[in-house]
Design an enzyme around this catalytic site. Structure first.
Site, PDB file in Angstrom:
ATOM      1  N   HIS A   1      -4.355  -3.146   2.505  1.00  0.00           N
ATOM      2  CA  HIS A   1      -3.872  -2.856   3.860  1.00  0.00           C
ATOM      3  C   HIS A   1      -3.476  -4.143   4.571  1.00  0.00           C
ATOM      4  O   HIS A   1      -2.474  -4.208   5.267  1.00  0.00           O
ATOM      5  CB  HIS A   1      -4.995  -2.215   4.686  1.00  0.00           C
ATOM      6  CG  HIS A   1      -4.986  -0.738   4.651  1.00  0.00           C
ATOM      7  ND1 HIS A   1      -5.908  -0.005   3.962  1.00  0.00           N
ATOM      8  CD2 HIS A   1      -4.164   0.154   5.229  1.00  0.00           C
ATOM      9  CE1 HIS A   1      -5.654   1.271   4.122  1.00  0.00           C
ATOM     10  NE2 HIS A   1      -4.601   1.399   4.881  1.00  0.00           N
TER      11      HIS A   1
ATOM     12  N   ALA B   1      -9.868  -6.569  10.037  1.00  0.00           N
ATOM     13  CA  ALA B   1      -9.097  -7.651   9.410  1.00  0.00           C
ATOM     14  C   ALA B   1      -7.622  -7.276   9.287  1.00  0.00           C
ATOM     15  O   ALA B   1      -6.755  -8.120   9.475  1.00  0.00           O
ATOM     16  CB  ALA B   1      -9.686  -7.984   8.048  1.00  0.00           C
TER      17      ALA B   1
ATOM     18  N   GLU C   1       0.815  -1.213   0.000  1.00  0.00           N
ATOM     19  CA  GLU C   1       0.000   0.000   0.000  1.00  0.00           C
ATOM     20  C   GLU C   1       0.858   1.277   0.000  1.00  0.00           C
ATOM     21  O   GLU C   1       0.429   2.321  -0.473  1.00  0.00           O
ATOM     22  CB  GLU C   1      -0.869  -0.053   1.270  1.00  0.00           C
ATOM     23  CG  GLU C   1      -1.624   1.188   1.578  1.00  0.00           C
ATOM     24  CD  GLU C   1      -3.107   1.036   1.316  1.00  0.00           C
ATOM     25  OE1 GLU C   1      -3.572  -0.077   1.086  1.00  0.00           O
ATOM     26  OE2 GLU C   1      -3.781   2.075   1.350  1.00  0.00           O
TER      27      GLU C   1
ATOM     28  N   GLN D   1      -6.221  -4.850  11.225  1.00  0.00           N
ATOM     29  CA  GLN D   1      -5.763  -4.434  12.557  1.00  0.00           C
ATOM     30  C   GLN D   1      -5.501  -5.613  13.502  1.00  0.00           C
ATOM     31  O   GLN D   1      -4.774  -5.478  14.482  1.00  0.00           O
ATOM     32  CB  GLN D   1      -6.790  -3.473  13.175  1.00  0.00           C
ATOM     33  CG  GLN D   1      -6.904  -2.175  12.368  1.00  0.00           C
ATOM     34  CD  GLN D   1      -8.126  -1.352  12.731  1.00  0.00           C
ATOM     35  OE1 GLN D   1      -8.630  -1.436  13.841  1.00  0.00           O
ATOM     36  NE2 GLN D   1      -8.631  -0.575  11.776  1.00  0.00           N
TER      37      GLN D   1
END
Ligand SMILES: Nc1ncnc2c1ncn2[C@@H]1O[C@H](COP(=O)(O)OP(=O)(O)OP(=O)(O)O)[C@@H](O)[C@H]1O
Length: 340
Positions: free
Chosen positions: A310, A286, A10, A288
Protein backbone atom coordinates in the site's frame (compact mmCIF):
# COMPACT_ATOMS: atom_id res chain seq x y z
CA UNK A 1 -3.73 15.52 -18.27
CA UNK A 2 -2.26 12.81 -16.02
CA UNK A 3 -2.83 9.18 -16.83
CA UNK A 4 -2.71 6.63 -14.01
CA UNK A 5 -2.64 2.89 -14.55
CA UNK A 6 -5.03 1.59 -11.90
CA UNK A 7 -3.28 -1.79 -11.87
CA UNK A 8 -0.08 -0.12 -10.61
CA UNK A 9 1.45 -1.74 -7.50
CA UNK A 10 -1.30 -3.00 -5.23
CA UNK A 11 -3.84 -2.31 -7.97
CA UNK A 12 -6.51 -1.47 -5.37
CA UNK A 13 -8.79 1.37 -4.39
CA UNK A 14 -6.10 3.55 -2.93
CA UNK A 15 -4.55 4.27 -6.33
CA UNK A 16 -7.87 5.79 -7.33
CA UNK A 17 -8.42 7.74 -4.07
CA UNK A 18 -4.97 9.30 -4.01
CA UNK A 19 -5.24 10.26 -7.68
CA UNK A 20 -8.70 11.80 -7.06
CA UNK A 21 -7.47 13.84 -4.08
CA UNK A 22 -4.53 15.20 -6.03
CA UNK A 23 -6.50 15.92 -9.20
CA UNK A 24 -9.11 17.78 -7.12
CA UNK A 25 -6.48 19.78 -5.27
CA UNK A 26 -4.32 20.67 -8.22
CA UNK A 27 -7.07 21.02 -10.84
CA UNK A 28 -5.25 18.49 -13.02
CA UNK A 29 -7.40 16.50 -15.47
CA UNK A 30 -6.99 12.79 -14.85
CA UNK A 31 -7.65 9.53 -16.63
CA UNK A 32 -7.42 6.15 -14.95
CA UNK A 33 -7.77 2.77 -16.53
CA UNK A 34 -7.57 -0.82 -15.25
CA UNK A 35 -9.09 0.44 -11.98
CA UNK A 36 -8.66 -2.10 -9.16
CA UNK A 37 -7.31 -4.63 -11.64
CA UNK A 38 -5.53 -6.34 -8.74
CA UNK A 39 -8.82 -7.24 -7.02
CA UNK A 40 -11.04 -10.25 -7.63
CA UNK A 41 -13.94 -7.94 -8.46
CA UNK A 42 -12.19 -5.14 -10.35
CA UNK A 43 -13.62 -1.72 -11.20
CA UNK A 44 -15.44 0.82 -9.08
CA UNK A 45 -17.34 -0.56 -6.05
CA UNK A 46 -19.86 1.62 -4.18
CA UNK A 47 -17.25 3.14 -1.87
CA UNK A 48 -14.96 4.10 -4.75
CA UNK A 49 -17.84 5.49 -6.78
CA UNK A 50 -18.92 7.62 -3.82
CA UNK A 51 -15.33 8.86 -3.56
CA UNK A 52 -15.38 9.80 -7.26
CA UNK A 53 -18.69 11.65 -6.90
CA UNK A 54 -17.59 13.39 -3.70
CA UNK A 55 -14.33 14.60 -5.24
CA UNK A 56 -16.18 15.66 -8.41
CA UNK A 57 -18.73 17.62 -6.38
CA UNK A 58 -15.98 19.59 -4.63
CA UNK A 59 -14.29 20.74 -7.84
CA UNK A 60 -17.29 20.62 -10.22
CA UNK A 61 -15.46 18.00 -12.27
CA UNK A 62 -16.74 16.59 -15.53
CA UNK A 63 -16.64 12.85 -15.08
CA UNK A 64 -16.89 9.96 -17.52
CA UNK A 65 -16.97 6.31 -16.50
CA UNK A 66 -18.52 6.87 -13.07
CA UNK A 67 -20.61 3.75 -12.84
CA UNK A 68 -20.40 0.62 -10.70
CA UNK A 69 -17.84 -1.85 -12.06
CA UNK A 70 -16.25 0.71 -14.38
CA UNK A 71 -12.52 0.18 -14.90
CA UNK A 72 -12.03 3.49 -16.67
CA UNK A 73 -12.49 7.03 -15.39
CA UNK A 74 -11.96 10.47 -16.80
CA UNK A 75 -12.04 13.28 -14.23
CA UNK A 76 -11.73 16.90 -15.35
CA UNK A 77 -11.90 19.49 -12.54
CA UNK A 78 -13.67 22.71 -13.49
CA UNK A 79 -12.91 24.78 -10.40
CA UNK A 80 -10.75 24.76 -7.27
CA UNK A 81 -12.32 22.70 -4.44
CA UNK A 82 -15.29 24.51 -2.92
CA UNK A 83 -15.79 24.31 0.84
CA UNK A 84 -19.40 23.92 1.97
CA UNK A 85 -22.03 21.59 3.35
CA UNK A 86 -22.22 18.24 1.60
CA UNK A 87 -23.72 14.79 2.12
CA UNK A 88 -22.35 11.66 0.47
CA UNK A 89 -23.92 8.23 0.88
CA UNK A 90 -21.99 5.07 0.00
CA UNK A 91 -25.36 3.20 0.11
CA UNK A 92 -23.63 -0.06 1.15
CA UNK A 93 -21.35 -0.95 4.09
CA UNK A 94 -18.43 0.46 2.07
CA UNK A 95 -16.12 2.52 4.26
CA UNK A 96 -17.01 6.17 4.92
CA UNK A 97 -13.45 6.67 6.23
CA UNK A 98 -12.01 6.04 2.80
CA UNK A 99 -14.40 8.57 1.27
CA UNK A 100 -13.38 10.99 4.03
CA UNK A 101 -9.72 10.50 3.17
CA UNK A 102 -10.43 11.24 -0.50
CA UNK A 103 -11.89 14.70 0.17
CA UNK A 104 -10.22 15.78 3.42
CA UNK A 105 -6.98 17.25 2.07
CA UNK A 106 -8.62 19.22 -0.75
CA UNK A 107 -10.95 20.74 1.86
CA UNK A 108 -8.21 21.25 4.45
CA UNK A 109 -6.06 23.22 2.02
CA UNK A 110 -8.89 25.44 0.71
CA UNK A 111 -9.89 28.45 2.83
CA UNK A 112 -13.35 28.09 4.36
CA UNK A 113 -15.42 25.87 6.62
CA UNK A 114 -16.92 22.58 5.51
CA UNK A 115 -19.41 20.23 7.13
CA UNK A 116 -19.75 16.87 5.51
CA UNK A 117 -22.16 14.05 6.34
CA UNK A 118 -20.95 10.63 5.22
CA UNK A 119 -23.20 7.57 5.26
CA UNK A 120 -22.21 3.91 4.91
CA UNK A 121 -19.87 1.63 6.88
CA UNK A 122 -18.22 3.23 9.90
CA UNK A 123 -16.50 0.17 11.41
CA UNK A 124 -15.60 -2.17 8.56
CA UNK A 125 -12.67 -4.49 7.85
CA UNK A 126 -9.73 -3.53 5.61
CA UNK A 127 -10.25 0.17 6.17
CA UNK A 128 -9.71 2.68 8.99
CA UNK A 129 -12.50 2.29 11.55
CA UNK A 130 -14.14 5.43 12.94
CA UNK A 131 -12.03 5.28 16.15
CA UNK A 132 -8.88 4.99 14.02
CA UNK A 133 -9.82 8.16 12.13
CA UNK A 134 -10.67 9.97 15.36
CA UNK A 135 -7.82 8.79 17.57
CA UNK A 136 -4.94 8.11 15.19
CA UNK A 137 -5.27 9.59 11.71
CA UNK A 138 -6.72 13.04 12.50
CA UNK A 139 -4.45 13.69 15.52
CA UNK A 140 -1.39 12.77 13.42
CA UNK A 141 -2.31 15.10 10.58
CA UNK A 142 -3.48 17.81 13.01
CA UNK A 143 0.19 18.06 13.93
CA UNK A 144 0.85 18.89 10.27
CA UNK A 145 -1.82 21.62 10.29
CA UNK A 146 -5.01 19.83 9.21
CA UNK A 147 -7.87 21.21 11.28
CA UNK A 148 -10.70 18.65 11.23
CA UNK A 149 -12.92 16.77 13.63
CA UNK A 150 -15.35 13.87 13.30
CA UNK A 151 -18.47 12.80 15.16
CA UNK A 152 -20.10 9.39 15.04
CA UNK A 153 -23.84 9.73 14.53
CA UNK A 154 -24.82 6.09 13.75
CA UNK A 155 -22.86 2.86 13.80
CA UNK A 156 -22.58 1.06 10.47
CA UNK A 157 -21.09 -2.45 10.42
CA UNK A 158 -20.64 -4.91 7.57
CA UNK A 159 -22.86 -6.13 5.88
CA UNK A 160 -25.74 -3.72 6.60
CA UNK A 161 -23.92 -0.39 6.69
CA UNK A 162 -26.37 2.38 7.55
CA UNK A 163 -23.81 4.30 9.63
CA UNK A 164 -23.28 8.03 9.60
CA UNK A 165 -20.44 10.33 10.56
CA UNK A 166 -19.99 14.06 10.42
CA UNK A 167 -16.79 15.72 9.40
CA UNK A 168 -16.00 19.33 10.09
CA UNK A 169 -13.01 20.94 8.39
CA UNK A 170 -11.55 24.40 8.78
CA UNK A 171 -9.56 24.88 5.62
CA UNK A 172 -6.80 27.16 4.52
CA UNK A 173 -3.89 26.31 6.81
CA UNK A 174 -0.60 25.46 5.11
CA UNK A 175 0.73 22.05 6.12
CA UNK A 176 4.10 21.42 7.67
CA UNK A 177 6.12 18.20 7.67
CA UNK A 178 6.43 15.82 10.58
CA UNK A 179 9.31 14.03 12.22
CA UNK A 180 8.20 10.69 13.66
CA UNK A 181 11.41 8.74 13.73
CA UNK A 182 11.32 8.12 17.46
CA UNK A 183 8.01 7.29 19.16
CA UNK A 184 9.32 8.07 22.64
CA UNK A 185 8.36 6.33 25.84
CA UNK A 186 5.22 4.17 26.02
CA UNK A 187 2.44 5.88 27.96
CA UNK A 188 -0.79 3.88 27.85
CA UNK A 189 -3.27 1.85 25.85
CA UNK A 190 -6.78 3.28 25.53
CA UNK A 191 -9.58 1.17 24.19
CA UNK A 192 -13.24 0.90 23.34
CA UNK A 193 -15.06 -2.44 23.40
CA UNK A 194 -18.34 -1.75 21.63
CA UNK A 195 -21.47 -3.53 20.49
CA UNK A 196 -24.76 -2.55 18.97
CA UNK A 197 -27.85 -4.71 19.36
CA UNK A 198 -25.91 -7.38 21.30
CA UNK A 199 -25.81 -8.30 25.00
CA UNK A 200 -23.56 -6.43 27.43
CA UNK A 201 -21.40 -9.44 28.33
CA UNK A 202 -19.78 -9.23 24.88
CA UNK A 203 -18.06 -5.85 25.28
CA UNK A 204 -17.27 -6.75 28.88
CA UNK A 205 -15.51 -9.96 27.81
CA UNK A 206 -13.58 -8.22 25.06
CA UNK A 207 -12.46 -5.53 27.50
CA UNK A 208 -11.50 -7.99 30.28
CA UNK A 209 -9.54 -10.20 27.95
CA UNK A 210 -7.67 -7.30 26.38
CA UNK A 211 -6.92 -5.67 29.74
CA UNK A 212 -5.54 -8.97 31.06
CA UNK A 213 -3.41 -9.60 27.98
CA UNK A 214 -1.94 -6.12 27.92
CA UNK A 215 -1.32 -6.00 31.68
CA UNK A 216 0.59 -9.26 31.35
CA UNK A 217 2.77 -7.37 28.89
CA UNK A 218 3.35 -4.70 31.61
CA UNK A 219 1.28 -2.09 29.79
CA UNK A 220 -0.91 0.51 31.42
CA UNK A 221 -4.34 0.02 29.90
CA UNK A 222 -7.89 1.29 30.22
CA UNK A 223 -10.73 -0.01 28.06
CA UNK A 224 -14.23 1.45 28.06
CA UNK A 225 -17.24 -0.66 27.25
CA UNK A 226 -20.16 0.59 25.22
CA UNK A 227 -23.52 -0.91 24.27
CA UNK A 228 -25.54 1.13 21.82
CA UNK A 229 -28.58 0.93 19.64
CA UNK A 230 -28.08 0.31 15.94
CA UNK A 231 -29.85 -0.96 12.85
CA UNK A 232 -28.01 -4.28 13.08
CA UNK A 233 -25.83 -6.25 15.49
CA UNK A 234 -22.12 -5.57 15.47
CA UNK A 235 -19.12 -5.81 17.78
CA UNK A 236 -15.56 -4.58 17.81
CA UNK A 237 -12.55 -3.75 19.93
CA UNK A 238 -10.60 -0.61 19.09
CA UNK A 239 -7.25 0.01 20.75
CA UNK A 240 -4.87 2.95 20.62
CA UNK A 241 -1.32 2.79 21.94
CA UNK A 242 0.00 6.16 23.05
CA UNK A 243 3.72 6.90 23.09
CA UNK A 244 5.23 10.25 23.97
CA UNK A 245 5.56 11.26 20.29
CA UNK A 246 3.04 9.11 18.45
CA UNK A 247 -0.17 7.10 18.63
CA UNK A 248 -0.94 3.85 16.81
CA UNK A 249 -4.29 2.09 16.32
CA UNK A 250 -5.47 -1.52 16.13
CA UNK A 251 -8.90 -3.04 15.84
CA UNK A 252 -10.72 -6.33 15.51
CA UNK A 253 -14.32 -6.86 14.53
CA UNK A 254 -16.65 -9.51 15.85
CA UNK A 255 -18.63 -11.85 13.67
CA UNK A 256 -21.13 -14.57 14.34
CA UNK A 257 -19.39 -17.63 15.79
CA UNK A 258 -16.20 -15.78 16.74
CA UNK A 259 -15.79 -15.76 20.54
CA UNK A 260 -15.25 -12.36 22.21
CA UNK A 261 -11.91 -13.53 23.59
CA UNK A 262 -10.65 -14.20 20.09
CA UNK A 263 -11.75 -10.77 18.89
CA UNK A 264 -9.78 -9.27 21.78
CA UNK A 265 -6.77 -11.46 21.01
CA UNK A 266 -6.65 -10.29 17.40
CA UNK A 267 -6.53 -6.63 18.38
CA UNK A 268 -4.02 -7.30 21.19
CA UNK A 269 -1.75 -9.39 18.94
CA UNK A 270 -1.63 -6.57 16.41
CA UNK A 271 -0.89 -4.00 19.11
CA UNK A 272 1.83 -6.11 20.74
CA UNK A 273 3.48 -6.79 17.39
CA UNK A 274 3.66 -3.04 16.82
CA UNK A 275 4.91 -2.42 20.36
CA UNK A 276 7.74 -4.92 19.95
CA UNK A 277 8.70 -3.53 16.53
CA UNK A 278 9.89 -0.28 18.11
CA UNK A 279 8.38 1.69 15.19
CA UNK A 280 6.72 5.08 15.61
CA UNK A 281 4.03 4.75 12.93
CA UNK A 282 1.75 1.73 12.48
CA UNK A 283 1.58 0.00 9.12
CA UNK A 284 -1.71 1.73 8.17
CA UNK A 285 -0.80 5.28 9.12
CA UNK A 286 2.47 4.71 7.26
CA UNK A 287 0.66 4.69 3.92
CA UNK A 288 -1.93 7.30 4.96
CA UNK A 289 0.67 9.92 5.97
CA UNK A 290 2.23 10.08 2.52
CA UNK A 291 -0.44 12.30 0.98
CA UNK A 292 -0.45 15.06 3.64
CA UNK A 293 3.34 14.84 3.79
CA UNK A 294 3.59 15.38 0.03
CA UNK A 295 1.39 18.50 0.34
CA UNK A 296 3.37 20.05 3.18
CA UNK A 297 5.87 22.86 2.83
CA UNK A 298 8.64 21.01 4.68
CA UNK A 299 10.07 17.49 4.84
CA UNK A 300 8.55 14.54 6.67
CA UNK A 301 10.51 11.60 8.08
CA UNK A 302 9.08 8.58 9.88
CA UNK A 303 9.87 5.12 11.14
CA UNK A 304 7.15 2.80 9.85
CA UNK A 305 6.22 -0.54 11.33
CA UNK A 306 6.60 -2.06 7.86
CA UNK A 307 6.86 -0.97 4.25
CA UNK A 308 3.62 -2.31 2.82
CA UNK A 309 2.66 -2.62 -0.82
CA UNK A 310 0.00 0.00 0.00
CA UNK A 311 2.76 2.40 0.98
CA UNK A 312 4.94 1.87 -2.08
CA UNK A 313 1.88 2.05 -4.33
CA UNK A 314 0.71 5.30 -2.80
CA UNK A 315 4.22 6.72 -3.11
CA UNK A 316 4.28 5.85 -6.82
CA UNK A 317 0.94 7.57 -7.47
CA UNK A 318 2.00 10.73 -5.60
CA UNK A 319 5.27 10.87 -7.52
CA UNK A 320 3.39 10.71 -10.82
CA UNK A 321 1.81 14.06 -9.91
CA UNK A 322 5.32 15.46 -9.44
CA UNK A 323 4.48 16.86 -6.01
CA UNK A 324 7.09 15.16 -3.89
CA UNK A 325 10.06 12.87 -3.92
CA UNK A 326 9.60 9.91 -1.61
CA UNK A 327 12.54 7.90 -0.30
CA UNK A 328 11.96 4.54 1.32
CA UNK A 329 14.69 2.72 3.22
CA UNK A 330 13.38 -0.84 3.53
CA UNK A 331 16.33 -1.98 5.65
CA UNK A 332 15.27 0.34 8.48
CA UNK A 333 11.64 0.98 7.52
CA UNK A 334 12.34 4.68 7.21
CA UNK A 335 10.21 6.88 4.98
CA UNK A 336 11.18 10.40 3.90
CA UNK A 337 8.97 12.74 1.92
CA UNK A 338 10.47 15.79 0.21
CA UNK A 339 7.78 18.11 -1.19
CA UNK A 340 8.97 19.59 -4.53
N1 LIG B 1 -7.18 -2.02 10.35
C1 LIG B 1 -6.93 -0.88 9.71
N2 LIG B 1 -6.75 0.26 10.41
C2 LIG B 1 -6.48 1.41 9.78
N3 LIG B 1 -6.39 1.54 8.44
C3 LIG B 1 -6.57 0.44 7.69
C4 LIG B 1 -6.85 -0.82 8.28
N4 LIG B 1 -6.97 -1.74 7.28
C5 LIG B 1 -6.76 -1.07 6.12
N5 LIG B 1 -6.52 0.25 6.35
C6 LIG B 1 -6.25 1.30 5.37
O1 LIG B 1 -7.27 1.31 4.41
C7 LIG B 1 -6.75 1.64 3.12
C8 LIG B 1 -7.21 0.53 2.18
O2 LIG B 1 -6.72 0.72 0.88
P1 LIG B 1 -7.16 -0.28 -0.32
O3 LIG B 1 -6.45 0.13 -1.56
O4 LIG B 1 -7.03 -1.70 0.11
O5 LIG B 1 -8.63 0.17 -0.38
P2 LIG B 1 -9.97 -0.35 -0.89
O6 LIG B 1 -10.69 0.77 -1.52
O7 LIG B 1 -10.63 -1.12 0.20
O8 LIG B 1 -9.53 -1.18 -2.07
P3 LIG B 1 -9.72 -2.57 -2.50
O9 LIG B 1 -11.16 -2.99 -2.27
O10 LIG B 1 -9.36 -2.34 -3.86
O11 LIG B 1 -8.75 -3.31 -1.62
C9 LIG B 1 -5.25 1.79 3.30
O12 LIG B 1 -4.92 3.15 3.50
C10 LIG B 1 -4.97 1.03 4.61
O13 LIG B 1 -3.86 1.53 5.33
Amino acid sequence: MIHIDGSFGEGGGQVLRTALSLATLTGTPLTLDRIRAGRTKPGLAAQHLTGVRAAATLCNAKVYGDSLGSQFLEFIPQSPPQPGHYRFDVTTAGSVSLVLQTILLPLALTPGESRITLCGGTHVAFSPSFPYIQEVYLPAIARMGVCAEVTLVKWGWYPRGGGEIQLRVTGGQPLSGLNLQDRGKFQQVRGLAAVTELPSHIPQRMANRAENRLREAQMKVHIQTSRQKGIAPGAGLFLTADYRNSTAGFSALGKQGLPSDQVADRACDALLEFHHSGAAVDVYLADQLLLPAALATSETHYHAQAISLHLTTNAGVIEQFGLAKIEINPAHNLVSVFPQ
